[in-house]
Design an enzyme around this catalytic site. Structure first.
Site, PDB file in Angstrom:
ATOM      1  CE  LYS A  22      36.371  33.623  31.990  1.00 24.76           C
ATOM      2  NZ  LYS A  22      36.453  35.076  31.721  1.00 24.76           N
ATOM      3  CG  ASN A  23      36.345  34.448  28.089  1.00 26.47           C
ATOM      4  OD1 ASN A  23      35.846  34.760  29.053  1.00 26.47           O
ATOM      5  ND2 ASN A  23      37.912  34.351  28.170  1.00 26.47           N
ATOM      6  CB  CYS A 116      40.791  40.137  35.679  1.00 28.16           C
ATOM      7  SG  CYS A 116      40.259  38.421  36.074  1.00 28.16           S
ATOM      8  NE  ARG A 121      40.434  43.921  31.220  1.00 29.86           N
ATOM      9  CZ  ARG A 121      39.540  42.561  31.608  1.00 29.86           C
ATOM     10  NH1 ARG A 121      39.432  42.324  32.961  1.00 29.86           N
ATOM     11  NH2 ARG A 121      39.371  41.895  30.684  1.00 29.86           N
ATOM     12  CG  ASP A 304      42.597  34.869  28.972  1.00 34.14           C
ATOM     13  OD1 ASP A 304      41.638  34.661  28.096  1.00 34.14           O
ATOM     14  OD2 ASP A 304      43.071  35.818  29.473  1.00 34.14           O
ATOM     15  NE  ARG A 396      35.412  37.319  37.671  1.00 26.53           N
ATOM     16  CZ  ARG A 396      36.279  37.737  36.950  1.00 26.53           C
ATOM     17  NH1 ARG A 396      37.293  38.240  37.391  1.00 26.53           N
ATOM     18  NH2 ARG A 396      36.065  38.255  35.743  1.00 26.53           N
TER      19      ARG A 396
HETATM   20  C1  EPZ Z   1      38.599  39.320  26.583  1.00 26.60           C
HETATM   21  O1  EPZ Z   1      38.834  40.446  27.275  1.00 26.60           O
HETATM   22  C2  EPZ Z   1      38.656  37.989  27.825  1.00 26.60           C
HETATM   23  N1  EPZ Z   1      37.231  38.241  28.298  1.00 26.60           N
HETATM   24  C3  EPZ Z   1      39.837  38.184  28.492  1.00 26.60           C
HETATM   25  O2  EPZ Z   1      39.672  36.889  29.444  1.00 26.60           O
HETATM   26  C4  EPZ Z   1      41.315  37.775  27.620  1.00 26.60           C
HETATM   27  O3  EPZ Z   1      42.307  37.917  28.365  1.00 26.60           O
HETATM   28  C5  EPZ Z   1      41.206  38.977  26.470  1.00 26.60           C
HETATM   29  O4  EPZ Z   1      39.780  38.945  25.911  1.00 26.60           O
HETATM   30  C6  EPZ Z   1      42.151  38.832  25.458  1.00 26.60           C
HETATM   31  O5  EPZ Z   1      42.249  37.695  24.709  1.00 26.60           O
HETATM   32  C7  EPZ Z   1      36.243  38.041  28.003  1.00 26.60           C
HETATM   33  O6  EPZ Z   1      36.125  37.203  26.662  1.00 26.60           O
HETATM   34  C8  EPZ Z   1      34.919  37.921  28.922  1.00 26.60           C
HETATM   35  P1  EPZ Z   1      40.537  42.964  24.822  1.00 26.60           P
HETATM   36  P2  EPZ Z   1      38.670  41.935  26.862  1.00 26.60           P
HETATM   37  O7  EPZ Z   1      39.470  43.904  24.622  1.00 26.60           O
HETATM   38  O8  EPZ Z   1      37.656  41.741  25.711  1.00 26.60           O
HETATM   39  C9  EPZ Z   1      43.271  46.756  25.271  1.00 26.60           C
HETATM   40  C10 EPZ Z   1      39.956  35.673  31.374  1.00 26.60           C
HETATM   41  O9  EPZ Z   1      40.860  35.354  32.037  1.00 26.60           O
HETATM   42  N2  EPZ Z   1      42.121  47.410  25.070  1.00 26.60           N
HETATM   43  O10 EPZ Z   1      40.768  41.909  23.804  1.00 26.60           O
HETATM   44  O11 EPZ Z   1      38.890  42.756  27.770  1.00 26.60           O
HETATM   45  C11 EPZ Z   1      43.109  46.286  26.646  1.00 26.60           C
HETATM   46  O12 EPZ Z   1      43.326  47.305  27.660  1.00 26.60           O
HETATM   47  C12 EPZ Z   1      39.855  37.069  30.722  1.00 26.60           C
HETATM   48  O13 EPZ Z   1      39.126  34.807  30.842  1.00 26.60           O
HETATM   49  C13 EPZ Z   1      41.938  49.003  24.799  1.00 26.60           C
HETATM   50  O14 EPZ Z   1      42.799  49.611  24.797  1.00 26.60           O
HETATM   51  O15 EPZ Z   1      40.014  41.964  26.100  1.00 26.60           O
HETATM   52  C14 EPZ Z   1      44.075  45.331  26.735  1.00 26.60           C
HETATM   53  O16 EPZ Z   1      45.182  45.643  26.837  1.00 26.60           O
HETATM   54  C15 EPZ Z   1      40.758  38.111  31.282  1.00 26.60           C
HETATM   55  N3  EPZ Z   1      40.717  49.650  24.579  1.00 26.60           N
HETATM   56  C16 EPZ Z   1      44.029  44.708  25.270  1.00 26.60           C
HETATM   57  O17 EPZ Z   1      43.221  45.773  24.600  1.00 26.60           O
HETATM   58  C17 EPZ Z   1      39.904  48.953  24.380  1.00 26.60           C
HETATM   59  O18 EPZ Z   1      38.512  49.651  23.934  1.00 26.60           O
HETATM   60  C18 EPZ Z   1      43.042  43.201  25.048  1.00 26.60           C
HETATM   61  O19 EPZ Z   1      41.873  43.605  25.473  1.00 26.60           O
HETATM   62  C19 EPZ Z   1      39.563  47.500  24.343  1.00 26.60           C
HETATM   63  C20 EPZ Z   1      40.595  46.903  24.858  1.00 26.60           C
END
Ligand code: EPZ
Length: 417
Positions: A22-23, A116, A121, A304, A396
């Protein structure tokens, strides 16, 4: 509302092929608009997040069509760059449409993304990086409006290896002028997959999976036919379904390296794990022994898989600690597991678990994708009947989870009321 009804206690066994990731697929759907030629994503999972991304693409004038399991994307006639709040709120992935739309249309308008509800986020890392590339960004009332006549390559440093922000910058800079370097990018396998996808279109992206990604902007990208990597989170979820029921299963279309941290822990839990090429075989041990873990950016334990693994620890002998370091509130499944008899206490980012012999069936509510999967696993173990409500969250990210579990011997059905 759609619900799963599970009668627990059956040992799972059998063979299952894991779907595409998915990701990986979600950023590739954004990347597909970077060319006016045909893009085919083979073995594309038919999950709700993919259909939400398809809806977004269609609204922008992009044609999409499933031919069997292959998704064909034709953005020759793309004619818009505005993603409505209602659509953008459906999933987190709408955010990396920004980088792709800026590359193709020079503009992008969208609201802060959905996804989610596992924390605030924010998108500050995304926006700061795009501004470095020369994008003008206006934020007001939760709306993000961006414009860039031409993006120019830069050296960008991430203060956190954000997966989405890494993908957004890759999608924004692959057609930019000059070279872009991303320092401290995410190293997840899905980032490497996106690099390979973009390079199959004629992109020049190097170093994904390491601490520096280099992107040399090119003038044009061509169409491609691409098969995404297997879904490591689906693989981990099904391995856990076998262990929590005392069963044994064989998964194909896997890359064990991508869930090494979980596999190691399953061996601590007394499982026997055999790996051969793309096959992972797991056989439960005689008793489940607790272990502790902390989530972190790849290659650390995946956030995840945290909720699903917590379900296993709830019925593993001994005490364990789970620390969630990625999202500030990814414990919405804890209260539901406690309803089923789990002994869990959360203090800050750490959950303290005391394993019980077996869980008890209950009426529980899925509040996010992986938390919902955790409740299904708990139901497979529990005595009696478990009803998991709001399975839309689960759909999803998992194709036909109920059907696949039934195929492995679970007593699970979907009801609508
Ligand atoms: C991706 O989300 C995945 N989603 C998530 O999978 C996964 O949990 C996550 O990466 C971490 O591996 C998809 O790929 C569609 P991040 P993403 O940006 O991109 C903070 C699932 O279950 N952050 O690495 O949103 C954020 O708040 C889903 O399949 C900022 O502070 O993850 C979080 O605490 C859930 N500022 C941490 O970084 C930003 O601009 C990780 O977020 C961006 C993120």
């Amino acid at each position: 509302m759609e619900k799963y009804v599970i009668n627990g206690g059956r040992k799972l066994s059998g063979k299952l092929r894991v779907s595409s990731a998915k990701n990986s697929v979600l950023p590739m759907l954004a990347g597909a608009i970077l060319t006016d030629e045909r893009v085919v994503i083979k073995d594309c999972p038919k999950i709700l997040d993919v259909f939400s991304m398809i809806k977004i693409l269609n609204v922008l004038g992009v044609k999409t069509e499933f031919c069997g399991n292959d998704l064909v994307v034709d953005s020759k006639n793309i004619n818009d760059y505005v993603i409505s709040a209602s659509l953008g709120k459906e999933l987190r992935s709408s955010i990396f449409m920004m980088g792709a739309l800026l590359s193709r249309m020079k503009r992008a308008e969208l609201s802060h993304p959905g996804g989610c509800d596992i924390g605030a986020r924010p998108v500050d890392i995304h926006l700061n990086a795009l501004k470095e590339l020369g994008v003008i960004i206006l934020e007001e009332n939760g709306e993000i409006k961006c414009y860039a006549e031409k993006m120019r390559g830069r050296v960008i440093h991430f203060n956190f290896p954000s997966v989405g922000a890494t993908e957004n910058v890759m999608l924004a800079s692959v057609l930019a002028e000059g070279k872009t370097e991303i320092h401290n990018p995410a190293k997840e396998p899905e980032i490497v997959d996106l690099m390979n996808f973009l390079n199959s279109m004629g992109g020049k992206v190097y170093g994904a999976g390491t601490s520096t990604i280099l992107i040399e902007g090119v003038k044009k990208l061509s169409g491609t036919t691409y098969t995404p990597i297997p879904d490591r989170i689906e693989a981990g979820t099904f391995l856990l379904s076998a262990v929590i029921t005392g069963g044994e299963i064989e998964l194909s279309n896997c890359n064990a390296k991508n869930i090494w941290s979980l596999i190691h822990k399953l061996c601590d839990n007394t499982c026997k794990v055999t790996i051969k090429n793309d096959i992972i075989y797991v056989k439960s041990g005689n008793e489940r022994k607790s272990f502790s873990f902390s989530t972190g950016p790849f290659p650390y334990f995946s956030t995840d898989l945290q909720a699903q693994t917590m379900a296993l620890l709830s019925v593993s002998k001994g005490e364990s600690q789970v620390t969630e370091n990625i999202f500030e509130f990814r414990y919405r499944h804890v209260d539901e597991l406690i309803k089923m008899g789990a002994d869990i206490k959360v203090k800050g980012r750490t959950a303290y678990i005391k394993g019980v012999e077996r869980l008890n069936g209950a009426q529980v509510l899925a509040e996010d994708l992986r938390g919902g999967a955790s409740l299904v696993l708990a139901g497979l173990n529990a005595s009696g009947t478990t009803v998991v409500e709001n399975v839309r969250h689960i759909k999803r990210g998992y194709t036909e989870m109920d059907e696949k579990l039934r195929f492995l011997g679970a007593d699970i059905k979907t009801i609508y009321d």
